[in-house]
Each structure stands twice: as structure tokens, then as C-alpha cells.
Scaffold this active site. Structure first.
Site, short mmCIF file in Angstrom:
data_model
loop_
_atom_site.label_atom_id
_atom_site.label_comp_id
_atom_site.label_asym_id
_atom_site.label_seq_id
_atom_site.Cartn_x
_atom_site.Cartn_y
_atom_site.Cartn_z
N TYR A 40 -5.87 8.78 7.09
CA TYR A 40 -5.24 8.97 8.41
C TYR A 40 -6.10 8.31 9.47
CZ TYR A 40 -0.87 11.22 9.14
OH TYR A 40 0.48 11.43 9.27
N GLU A 92 -4.90 7.71 13.15
CA GLU A 92 -4.21 7.60 14.43
C GLU A 92 -5.18 7.08 15.49
OE1 GLU A 92 -2.56 11.40 15.41
OE2 GLU A 92 -0.81 11.11 14.13
N ASP A 152 11.47 -13.02 19.20
CA ASP A 152 11.49 -12.33 17.91
C ASP A 152 11.59 -13.40 16.83
OD1 ASP A 152 12.05 -10.99 15.58
OD2 ASP A 152 13.55 -9.65 16.46
N THR A 208 8.31 -9.87 11.83
CA THR A 208 8.09 -9.12 10.60
C THR A 208 7.11 -9.94 9.77
OG1 THR A 208 10.01 -10.23 9.68
CG2 THR A 208 10.35 -8.01 10.51
N LYS A 258 9.08 -11.82 5.72
CA LYS A 258 10.10 -12.86 5.54
C LYS A 258 9.39 -14.18 5.22
CE LYS A 258 13.26 -10.01 8.11
NZ LYS A 258 13.95 -9.75 9.38
N ARG A 301 6.02 -5.77 3.66
CA ARG A 301 6.90 -5.32 4.75
C ARG A 301 5.99 -4.83 5.87
NH1 ARG A 301 11.34 -5.66 2.09
NH2 ARG A 301 12.55 -5.47 3.97
#
Ligand SMILES: *Cc1c(COP(=O)(O)O)cnc(C)c1O
Length: 414
Positions: free
Chosen positions: A53, A55, A198, A224, A227, A233
Site C-alpha cells: 500500500y 497512498e 488523449d 493508456t 495499446k 494496462r
């Protein structure tokens, strides 16, 4: 890829993953948004970084024990900034859609006006389409393409002047021509709007040097990573100024997300390292060469290619003159091992569930090593199969040829 522990604990999932591996090996994906991540990327994804974790951001975490994660995330950020030439990069967004949501949250108030490309014209859901958060929580105004399938910059300029958005979005999921980022900058400047580029689909081409970069023009670049960039991903949100960068970081965390996916961050760092090679540049160039040859070979077989060709990794085929729907073509090609997706074409009279066209792209097959000679073979198969009621022997022959190509150019190992 042996998965011994998985097999012992959950043979059903192990079996299904093995089946999916075989499916990827034994079919050719012409879906423009898909690719084949390297073993190195897959190993990083399957690592123990998923246990942690963290954050917050490097040096400012809400959990102890992040010394190593800080180094991984910092590497990913530095590589992204260098590769895309931006002042700031955030590597924590879980995927492209939440990344775009973070951009909205950073730059807009709910109800503000956004101008983006309409989904049926080739835009993305998150560019203001009505069923998405972007069309529900913001006043979204959409632009399309002209009857030949091209962006009409004059029309977009008029629309922006009339609607006075706070944010203009350029970038697409189904547009086969170079996007003129400089023109979009001028259009956004005419009303003092932010510009979001984008480049999810084309980022591999941008870093490969075969598509112009939005870096000099866009306030924010989102892409992203899975691609044409060929990573895991995930998404990158990059800003031209430190000031916008701070807003982006706050929107991603704590605005929208909790703990970052550290295994994904590590894999993004790996894919950026891979993209910084001459091999990657040559791959990017070949993607376009392959797309151009596939499009022109299909055109020679009387297929109608939207805009008459392509300048990037994909193109749309309008199947109307063939008397076959997009769904029928998708199904027929799938039976011979070629995976494509049905798509709307400009001015499509049919529904999005049963549109008139196909979207075809070459990143995945180029990663496997297919060449322009193989594109001619693929065009001839597509021509044979995309007819009403294809003959059994035709299907059998096509399937054999696809099998040979799959064996000659394995997706894995690579
Ligand atoms: C794929 C894509 C996205 C969204 O990415 P997901 O990871 O599927 O959420 C956003 N914008 C564009 C232009 C895309 O092509």
C-alpha cells in the site's frame, strides 16, 4: 508460461488462463487497441509489488515501507517525462478512463463545458458521450467527422467559439489520419480553454517518432499504456506545466483513487524502457507500413476504406458495398482466427450494436513480426471470407493459412 502454484490452488483459473494464452497464440488480433506485452512486462505485473500500500506520492506516503516503491514510481515518472517531453507525469491512474476522469476533476467544475469527439465518429466514451461520467456530470458538446471521415478543423473552431468550453479534447479511438495538435491548440486558445490530447491509441507511434507529438501544444497529455505503447494496462497523465501537474496529482489521489497499483507502475516503467530503443522505433514505423499496405490491398479488392487510406496504425472499412454487416464480417473472420471489431462508419445508418463497418489495426501483428508480405496474405483472406455465406473450403483454407502465420510468428515467447 507455466503456472504451477496456480494450478495447485485453482486449476479452473489456471486452465482458463492457459486457454486464453493458447487463444492469443493461435489467432491474429487486428483490434487496433490490443497488443502483446513482453515477458518482462508480464513478470513485473506478476510481482510482489502488488502487496504494497502506498497512498500518496514519492516521499509523501501515508504508509511506511515505501522506500523501494518510491524508487520504482520515480523511475516510471522520469522515464515518462523524458519520453514524452513534459514537465510533469502521473503514473498512478488505474487505466485510461479513470485517467481522463482525473483530468476533468483537475481542470473543471461539474457542469463546465467540454468539447470532444463523439463516440460514433471515433471519439471515446470519456470525451463527453452521454452514458459516461463525462457526458453526465459536464456539459458536453461533441464534434464529428465530415462525410469523407476527416476532422473538419474549421467546423470545430466554430463550435468552440460558439460553446466556449473550459476544456477541448482531441484524440480518438477510430481515426486513421494524423491529428493536427497545433490547430487544436489555436482552437482552444480562441476561448482560453485547456487542451487535452488523449493519445491512448497512438502513443507508441508518437514516441516511435512516426506521428507528431502533442507535447508542445497540449496542457495535458493522457495515454493508456497497453495499446500501441505495448505495456501493461494502465495510463499516464502528463502536464506541460508544474501548476497543472499539481492539480492532476491531487485529482488522481486523493480525488479519485486510493492506493496505486505498484505492480502496474513497475510494468509501466519497464515498457517505457523498452520504448526507448531503436527496436521500438522500427516497430512503430512498421506498424504504419503494415497498416498502409493492408488498407491499399483491401482497396484493390474493392473494399471501401474510410478516408481512402491511413496515416497511422488503423483504418475503418465500410462494408456497405459488400452486402455484409460489421457483425457478420467479425463473426466470419473470427471463425478463421482473425480477430477484428465491428465499428460505426461516418454517417452510419445502422446501430452501434450492428454497424456497417470494421475497425482494423496492425500493432499486435507487427509486434509478432508480420511483414508487408503477410499483409497481402491477410488482405486476401479478408477478401475471401468477408462475403455472404462463405464456402466451407474457403474457410478451411483461410484457417490453415492463419494457423501457419501464427506458428511462424508466435505471440510468445518474445
Ligand atoms: C482506450 C482509450 C481510453 C480508455 O482506456 P481504458 O484503459 O480502456 O479505460 C481513453 N481514451 C481513448 C482515446 C482510448 O482509445
Amino acid at each position: 508460461m507455466p503456472m504451477r502454484a496456480l494450478k495447485a490452488i485453482d486449476p479452473t483459473i489456471e486452465y482458463l488462463l492457459k486457454k486464453e494464452y493458447q487463444r492469443q497464440q493461435n489467432t491474429l488480433s487486428l483490434i487496433p487497441s490490443e497488443n502483446i506485452a513482453s515477458n518482462a512486462v508480464i513478470e513485473a505485473l506478476g510481482s510482489v509489488a502488488t502487496n504494497k500500500y502506498s497512498e500518496g506520492y514519492s516521499g509523501k506516503r501515508y504508509y511506511g515501507g515505501n522506500e523501494i516503491i518510491d524508487r520504482i514510481e520515480t523511475l516510471a515518472i522520469e522515464r515518462a517525462k523524458k519520453m514524452f517531453g513534459t514537465e510533469h507525469a502521473n503514473v498512478q491512474a488505474y487505466s485510461g478512463s479513470p485517467a481522463n476522469q482525473a483530468v476533468y476533476m483537475a481542470l473543471l467544475q461539474p457542469g463546465d463545458t467540454v468539447v470532444g469527439m463523439a463516440l460514433p465518429a471515433g471519439g471515446h466514451l470519456t470525451h463527453g458521450w452521454k452514458v459516461s461520467f463525462s457526458g453526465k456530470s459536464y456539459r458536453a458538446v461533441q464534434y464529428g467527422v465530415d462525410k469523407n471521415g476527416y476532422l473538419d478543423y474549421d467546423e470545430i473552431a466554430d463550435l468552440v467559439l460558439k460553446e466556449k468550453p473550459q476544456l477541448v479534447i482531441c484524440g480518438a479511438t477510430a481515426y486513421s489520419r494524423i491529428i493536427d495538435f497545433k490547430k487544436f491548440r489555436q482552437i482552444a486558445d480562441s476561448v482560453g480553454a485547456y487542451l487535452l490530447a488523449d493519445i491512448s491509441h497512438i502513443s507508441g507511434l508518437v514516441v516511435g517518432g512516426v506521428h507528431p507529438s502533442p507535447a508542445p501544444y497540449a496542457d495535458v497529455i493522457m495515454t493508456t499504456t497497453h495499446k500501441s505503447l505495448r505495456g501493461p494496462r494502465g495510463a499516464l497523465v502528463m502536464a506541460r506545466s508544474a501548476e497543472v501537474g499539481v492539480k492532476i496529482d491531487k485529482a488522481v489521489f486523493p480525488g479519485l483513487q486510493g492506493g496505486p497499483h505498484n505492480h502496474q507502475t513497475a510494468a509501466i516503467a519497464v515498457c517505457l524502457k523498452e520504448a526507448n530503443t531503436t527496436e521500438f522505433k522500427s516497430y512503430a514505423k512498421k506498424i504504419i507500413e503494415n497498416a498502409k499496405v493492408l488498407a491499399s490491398e483491401l482497396e484493390n479488392c474493392d473494399f471501401s476504406i474510410v478516408t481512402g487510406g491511413t496515416e497511422n496504425h488503423l483504418f475503418l472499412i465500410d462494408l456497405t458495398n459488400k452486402g455484409v454487416t460489421g457483425q457478420e464480417a467479425e463473426d466470419a473472420l473470427s471463425t478463421v482466427g482473425i480477430i477484428v471489431n465491428k465499428n460505426m462508419v461516418p454517417g452510419d445508418p445502422r446501430s452501434p450494436f450492428d454497424p456497417s463497418g470494421l475497425r482494423v489495426g496492425t500493432p499486435s501483428v507487427t509486434t509478432r513480426g508480420l511483414t508487408i508480405k503477410d499483409m497481402k496474405t491477410l488482405a486476401s483472406i479478408i477478401n475471401d471470407v468477408t462475403v455472404q455465406k462463405p464456402d466451407r473450403s474457403v474457410l478451411k483454407k483461410a484457417k490453415d493459412t492463419v494457423n501457419e502465420l501464427c506458428k511462424r510468428y508466435p505471440a510468445y515467447p518474445r
